[in-house]
Structures are given as C-alpha cells and as structure tokens.
Scaffold this active site. Structure first.
Site, mmCIF file in Angstrom:
data_model
loop_
_atom_site.group_PDB
_atom_site.id
_atom_site.type_symbol
_atom_site.label_atom_id
_atom_site.label_comp_id
_atom_site.label_asym_id
_atom_site.label_seq_id
_atom_site.Cartn_x
_atom_site.Cartn_y
_atom_site.Cartn_z
ATOM 1 N N THR A 12 38.657 -81.729 72.426
ATOM 2 C CA THR A 12 39.441 -81.086 71.362
ATOM 3 C C THR A 12 38.591 -80.060 70.606
ATOM 4 O OG1 THR A 12 40.682 -83.118 71.103
ATOM 5 C CG2 THR A 12 40.807 -81.559 69.277
ATOM 6 N N HIS A 48 38.295 -76.979 72.611
ATOM 7 C CA HIS A 48 39.519 -76.161 72.525
ATOM 8 C C HIS A 48 39.530 -75.359 71.226
ATOM 9 C CE1 HIS A 48 41.367 -77.929 76.029
ATOM 10 N NE2 HIS A 48 41.333 -79.145 75.524
#
Ligand code: NAD
Ligand code: ZN
Length: 343
Positions: free
Chosen positions: A40, A43
């Site tokens: 995450t 990202h």
C-alpha cells in the site's frame, strides 16, 4: 516531529517536520520504534490510479509499526507510558451492525491508518485505545513491527482447517511467506508455493514450503504427481492478486476445496464458474485481521515457536527511506523494516 508525508498529488514522499498528533480523551500517543513497508505504501509513493482516487494529501503514510506508549487520554486506563504496543490499522466506527455484534473486521465505515488518517511513518502516531495492542514481554521488536501483515497471513491461513491438508499458496510475497509458515506450524501436510521470483522461492523453502515452483516453468498437476497427491489441493491461499494464479488454484483444487483470497487484483478477473460449481469449491475473501481474535492467535503462535523472522530481509534508518522503498519495490526482498531511532 519528523514524518514521511505525501505532500501533494503525484509521485514521491518527503521527510518533513509536522506537528505531533493531538490526542483525544480515548486516544493513545505512541513513540514509533520500527515500521514495515507494505505494498500500500508503494502504491501511495508511486501515486498509481488507486492512490490518486483514495489519498487526500497532505497525508502522513504508513500503518505497520511497533512503538512505546508516550501519552494517554483522560479515559485511558489500560495503557501506560513505556509499554510496547502495535496498532490495528483499521479504525472502525463502533456503531454499525457488525461493530455492535463484535465483528469489527466487517465494519462498513472502516478508516485506514496511513491511508485515510495520518499514519505511522513518523516519530509519533495516535490511535484510539481500542486499536492499540499490548505485546507479550520479550517479543522481538522487528516481529512486533510487522504484526499487521502477519495478521493478514494468520487470518488467511486459519480461515480454513489446514491440519493434515495439502495447501497451495500462490504468491511468496511477505504475506504468502508468513502464511506458509503458519500453515506448517498448524499441521499442514504438503505446502506448495507458486512464485515467479527466485529470491522469494528460496525464502519460501526456509519458511515451511514443501516445494516452491515457478508457475511459468512448472505445472501444478505435475507437482501433485511428484508429491503423490491424487485429488487436488484441499486449501489454497491466493496471495498474489494475479489472475493466472487464482485460475490455477481453481483448476487444481480437490472437490470441496476451499480458497481464501487475500491478494488484491488491479482489474476484474474472469473465472471458470463451472469448475467452482461442479467441484463445489468455496471462495472466501479475507480483509485485514479479526479484531482481536487474529491478534490473540498471532501472540500465541509466536509463543508456541512460530518463527517469521526469515521473512524480514532488509533494515534501514528512516532517513534512508528512499533506499528502503527501493528495496521493497525490487521484489528481491521480504519485509523491509525502517527504524525510527527510538529503540
Ligand atoms: P507482494 O506484492 O509482495 O507479493 C505478491 C507476490 O505474488 C509477488 O512475489 C509476485 O511475484 C507474486 N506473483 C505474481 N504473479 C504470480 C503468479 N502468476 N503466480 C504466483 N505468484 C505470483 O504482496 P504481499 O505484501 O505479500 O501481499 C500479498 C497480496 O495481498 C497483495 O496482492 C496485496 O495487495 C494483498 N493484501 C491484501 C490485504 C487484505 O487485507 N486483503 C492486506 C495486505 C495485502
Ligand atoms: Zn462499524
């Protein structure tokens, strides 16, 4: 305090001074010791389409951490300065049907630490006391730093009975690696892990896999024959988010097989529903950790000898965050830890 901040919409992160978080009467302020880098965070750093629609800069990122209690709000009686804690990164509403039923992992109003509220890649992080987890004395701080993804692994690996079963794991990222170790500890017979990256296949063999294959080179039916398996895998953990991997799992399950899906695909996947129906497969999505049954299981699995340390391969000081993110992105790594200079 210093924190890693997504300053504005676009790639990159900046290490900068921000105010120390305020705490309300029910909150705990934690001095961060060590953090883990999650997909995450990659990202958010690269600002992909998911990040662009989800993140509202400026935002302190990060959610995998261990630290010590620094201060507590007036209502907090269970936490005291100096205690070693981690945080459950899903902050739930407490008022929806599932929260009221004690099933907080199903909350419909979940807010994510380091995604929807300021996170843990900082010298201090604040969380409601109901999101703070005391560690058992003597725990390795690096292991404690990755309780969040370890919890994803435990939640998935214990979703279905694995004792005596043949287990397929697709994807040997940090979570697939830890899930393999949990399945071994929990008494699985064969654990076959499918992973294109050679570095990660080697780690998988050190973490309980019976065989680690490159899915581009070797067919799962062939592996089943080698292991003397006749009817297919009893349980699968989908840990890659890859369409081919999920399809190969569906194709190689025993009748009545159970697939726990943690991997997050970036696009829709078409599946052979006939096989799911005629072979009577169960597919179950897994998100986050059960609050707090998964956390309890994590504690006792470690206390009963489970070793997830081989999944940790790189360590950096927080000022070297760019090198830490590069190591996490390279693929030739397991978990990457950043030290926040407090331990
Ligand atoms: P990761 O990206 O490090 O690992 C995924 C692995 O899958 C990589 O090593 C990759 O080489 C491998 N892979 C790619 N194609 C494959 C194929 N065809 N067959 C087998 N393996 C293949 O991710 P991670 O941190 O270990 O997380 C695992 C997955 O879980 C990711 O998709 C992540 O987004 C997701 N995730 C879900 C939750 C949740 O709560 N559901 C939480 C955290 C992470
Ligand atoms: Zn809720």
């Amino acid at each position: 305090m210093l924190a890693l901040v997504k300053v504005d919409a676009g790639p990159g992160l900046r290490l900068q001074e921000v105010p120390r978080p305020d705490i309300g009467i029910n909150d705990v302020l934690i001095r961060v010791h060590k953090t883990g880098i999650c997909g995450t965070d990659l990202h958010i750093e690269s600002w992909d389409p998911w990040a662009a629609k989800t993140i509202h800069p400026p935002q302190v990122i990060g959610h995998e951490f261990v630290g010590e209690v620094a201060d507590v709000g007036a209502n907090v009686t269970d936490f005291h300065p100096g205690e070693l804690v981690s945080g459950e990164g899903h902050v739930t509403c407490g008022r929806c049907r599932h929260c009221l039923a004690g099933q907080r992992h199903l909350c419909v109003n979940t807010v994510g630490l380091g995604v929807n509220r300021d996170g843990a890649f900082a010298e201090y992080v604040a969380l409601p006391m109901t999101n703070v987890w005391h560690h058992a004395p003597g725990i390795d701080e690096e292991v404690a730093a990755i309780f969040d993804p370890f919890g994803n692994a435990v939640h998935t690996a214990l979703a279905f009975e694995v004792l005596g079963e043949d287990v397929l794991v697709t994807g040997a990222g940090p979570i697939g690696l830890m899930a393999s170790a949990v399945a071994r500890h929990a008494g699985a017979r064969n654990i076959v892990i499918s992973e294109p990256n050679a570095f990660r296949r080697d780690l998988a063999m050190r973490m309980g896999a019976t065989i680690a294959i490159d899915p581009r080179e070797r067919d799962l039916r062939d592996v089943q024959r080698e292991l003397g398996m006749v009817e297919g895998f009893d349980v699968a953990f989908e840990m890659s988010g890859n369409a081919t991997a999920l399809r190969s799992a569906i194709d190689n399950m025993a009748h009545g097989g159970r697939i726990a899906i943690l991997g997050i695909p970036t696009a829709e996947i078409s599946l052979d529903v006939n096989t799911i129906v005629f072979n009577q497969l169960t597919l179950r999505g897994i998100y986050g950790r059960e609050m707090y049954e998964t956390w309890y299981k994590m504690r006792v699995l470690i206390q009963s000898g489970l070793d997830i340390r081989p999944a940790i391969t790189h360590r950096f000081g927080f000022r070297d965050f760019e090198a830490a993110f590069a190591a996490a992105r390279s693929g030739d790594s397991g978990k990457v830890i950043m030290d926040w200079g407090a331990s």
